[in-house]
Design a protein around this motif. Structure first.
Motif, PDB file in Angstrom:
ATOM      1  N   MET A  78       0.862  -1.174   0.000  1.00  0.00           N
ATOM      2  CA  MET A  78       0.000   0.000   0.000  1.00  0.00           C
ATOM      3  C   MET A  78       0.901   1.227   0.000  1.00  0.00           C
ATOM      4  N   TYR A  79       0.450   2.268  -0.677  1.00  0.00           N
ATOM      5  CA  TYR A  79       1.256   3.475  -0.800  1.00  0.00           C
ATOM      6  C   TYR A  79       0.496   4.694  -0.297  1.00  0.00           C
ATOM      7  N   LEU A  80       1.253   5.707   0.060  1.00  0.00           N
ATOM      8  CA  LEU A  80       0.669   7.017   0.335  1.00  0.00           C
ATOM      9  C   LEU A  80       1.554   8.054  -0.355  1.00  0.00           C
ATOM     10  N   GLN A  81       1.047   8.593  -1.443  1.00  0.00           N
ATOM     11  CA  GLN A  81       1.747   9.662  -2.142  1.00  0.00           C
ATOM     12  C   GLN A  81       1.363  10.981  -1.490  1.00  0.00           C
ATOM     13  N   MET A  82       2.352  11.703  -1.014  1.00  0.00           N
ATOM     14  CA  MET A  82       2.114  12.942  -0.293  1.00  0.00           C
ATOM     15  C   MET A  82       2.756  14.091  -1.064  1.00  0.00           C
ATOM     16  N   ASN A  83       1.947  14.979  -1.568  1.00  0.00           N
ATOM     17  CA  ASN A  83       2.414  16.143  -2.331  1.00  0.00           C
ATOM     18  C   ASN A  83       2.088  17.424  -1.586  1.00  0.00           C
ATOM     19  N   SER A  84       2.734  18.488  -1.991  1.00  0.00           N
ATOM     20  CA  SER A  84       2.505  19.818  -1.385  1.00  0.00           C
ATOM     21  C   SER A  84       2.549  19.732   0.130  1.00  0.00           C
ATOM     22  N   LEU A  85       3.580  19.096   0.631  1.00  0.00           N
ATOM     23  CA  LEU A  85       3.673  18.853   2.068  1.00  0.00           C
ATOM     24  C   LEU A  85       3.786  20.147   2.860  1.00  0.00           C
ATOM     25  N   LYS A  86       3.189  20.122   4.043  1.00  0.00           N
ATOM     26  CA  LYS A  86       3.192  21.261   4.957  1.00  0.00           C
ATOM     27  C   LYS A  86       3.853  20.846   6.267  1.00  0.00           C
ATOM     28  N   PRO A  87       4.380  21.789   7.020  1.00  0.00           N
ATOM     29  CA  PRO A  87       4.987  21.429   8.313  1.00  0.00           C
ATOM     30  C   PRO A  87       4.021  20.660   9.221  1.00  0.00           C
ATOM     31  N   GLU A  88       2.740  20.963   9.160  1.00  0.00           N
ATOM     32  CA  GLU A  88       1.783  20.269  10.014  1.00  0.00           C
ATOM     33  C   GLU A  88       1.526  18.830   9.575  1.00  0.00           C
ATOM     34  N   ASP A  89       2.074  18.419   8.448  1.00  0.00           N
ATOM     35  CA  ASP A  89       1.995  17.009   8.047  1.00  0.00           C
ATOM     36  C   ASP A  89       3.042  16.157   8.760  1.00  0.00           C
ATOM     37  N   SER A  90       3.951  16.792   9.450  1.00  0.00           N
ATOM     38  CA  SER A  90       5.020  16.059  10.147  1.00  0.00           C
ATOM     39  C   SER A  90       4.452  15.120  11.198  1.00  0.00           C
ATOM     40  N   GLY A  91       5.140  14.009  11.373  1.00  0.00           N
ATOM     41  CA  GLY A  91       4.742  13.048  12.386  1.00  0.00           C
ATOM     42  C   GLY A  91       5.256  11.667  12.022  1.00  0.00           C
ATOM     43  N   VAL A  92       4.888  10.712  12.835  1.00  0.00           N
ATOM     44  CA  VAL A  92       5.206   9.321  12.533  1.00  0.00           C
ATOM     45  C   VAL A  92       3.986   8.714  11.843  1.00  0.00           C
ATOM     46  N   TYR A  93       4.216   8.164  10.690  1.00  0.00           N
ATOM     47  CA  TYR A  93       3.137   7.576   9.897  1.00  0.00           C
ATOM     48  C   TYR A  93       3.160   6.061  10.047  1.00  0.00           C
ATOM     49  N   TYR A  94       1.983   5.521  10.331  1.00  0.00           N
ATOM     50  CA  TYR A  94       1.817   4.085  10.520  1.00  0.00           C
ATOM     51  C   TYR A  94       0.823   3.547   9.495  1.00  0.00           C
ATOM     52  N   CYS A  95       1.101   2.372   8.994  1.00  0.00           N
ATOM     53  CA  CYS A  95       0.091   1.704   8.180  1.00  0.00           C
ATOM     54  C   CYS A  95      -0.635   0.683   9.038  1.00  0.00           C
ATOM     55  N   ARG A  96      -1.851   0.445   8.677  1.00  0.00           N
ATOM     56  CA  ARG A  96      -2.717  -0.486   9.400  1.00  0.00           C
ATOM     57  C   ARG A  96      -3.490  -1.308   8.381  1.00  0.00           C
ATOM     58  N   MET A  97      -3.579  -2.584   8.646  1.00  0.00           N
ATOM     59  CA  MET A  97      -4.385  -3.459   7.815  1.00  0.00           C
ATOM     60  C   MET A  97      -5.200  -4.363   8.724  1.00  0.00           C
ATOM     61  N   ARG A  98      -6.400  -4.664   8.294  1.00  0.00           N
ATOM     62  CA  ARG A  98      -7.271  -5.518   9.099  1.00  0.00           C
ATOM     63  C   ARG A  98      -7.865  -6.598   8.228  1.00  0.00           C
ATOM     64  N   GLY A  99      -7.604  -7.816   8.613  1.00  0.00           N
ATOM     65  CA  GLY A  99      -8.219  -8.955   7.972  1.00  0.00           C
ATOM     66  C   GLY A  99      -8.891  -9.767   9.057  1.00  0.00           C
ATOM     67  N   PHE A 100      -8.417 -10.983   9.289  1.00  0.00           N
ATOM     68  CA  PHE A 100      -8.909 -11.761  10.430  1.00  0.00           C
ATOM     69  C   PHE A 100      -8.416 -11.159  11.732  1.00  0.00           C
ATOM     70  N   ARG A 101      -7.270 -10.490  11.640  1.00  0.00           N
ATOM     71  CA  ARG A 101      -6.691  -9.769  12.775  1.00  0.00           C
ATOM     72  C   ARG A 101      -6.267  -8.387  12.296  1.00  0.00           C
ATOM     73  N   GLU A 102      -5.835  -7.593  13.254  1.00  0.00           N
ATOM     74  CA  GLU A 102      -5.393  -6.239  12.926  1.00  0.00           C
ATOM     75  C   GLU A 102      -3.877  -6.175  12.989  1.00  0.00           C
ATOM     76  N   TYR A 103      -3.294  -5.475  12.022  1.00  0.00           N
ATOM     77  CA  TYR A 103      -1.845  -5.384  11.937  1.00  0.00           C
ATOM     78  C   TYR A 103      -1.434  -3.927  11.776  1.00  0.00           C
ATOM     79  N   TRP A 104      -0.295  -3.585  12.398  1.00  0.00           N
ATOM     80  CA  TRP A 104       0.268  -2.240  12.297  1.00  0.00           C
ATOM     81  C   TRP A 104       1.726  -2.338  11.881  1.00  0.00           C
ATOM     82  N   GLY A 105       2.149  -1.339  11.109  1.00  0.00           N
ATOM     83  CA  GLY A 105       3.560  -1.217  10.797  1.00  0.00           C
ATOM     84  C   GLY A 105       4.315  -0.583  11.947  1.00  0.00           C
TER      85      GLY A 105
END
Length: 114
Positions: A78-105
């Protein structure tokens, strides 16, 4: 157990772009929810963008028109293309997927300087 590995974070200046990747250790075809979340110090993790089902996308208001979520089932990524970034976009980004269970990056740091 599915392991999610994120990559693509880094430091950019305002107006720049980054593309985050989240690669799963197993097929993502059966995931009924997939999304990207952001966490900043002192705040709870919040949804940035997500797939509802296999096609419908949702975005938080402050990233609409700038961020695009996508996926490649064959690459189990899965991807996240981030354009025109702003300082308020800063942070730690996590991916999450849910199937039979929930998973985090493990999270990837995005820092946008003004």
């Amino acid at each position: 157990q599915v392991v999610l590995v994120e990559s693509g974070g880094g430091s950019v200046q305002a107006g720049g772009s980054l593309r985050l990747s989240c690669t799963a250790s197993a097929s993502i075809l059966n995931m009924n929810y997939m999304g990207w979340y952001r966490q900043t110090p002192g705040k709870e993790r919040e949804l940035v963008a997500g797939f509802i089902g296999s096609i419908r996308r949702e975005y938080t208001d402050d990233v609409k028109g700038r961020f695009t979520i996508s996926k490649d089932n064959g690459q189990k990524t899965m991807y996240l293309q981030m354009n025109s970034l702003k300082p308020e976009d800063s942070g730690v980004y996590y991916c999450r997927m849910r199937g039979f269970r929930e998973y985090w990056g493990q999270g990837t740091q995005v820092t946008v300087s003004s």
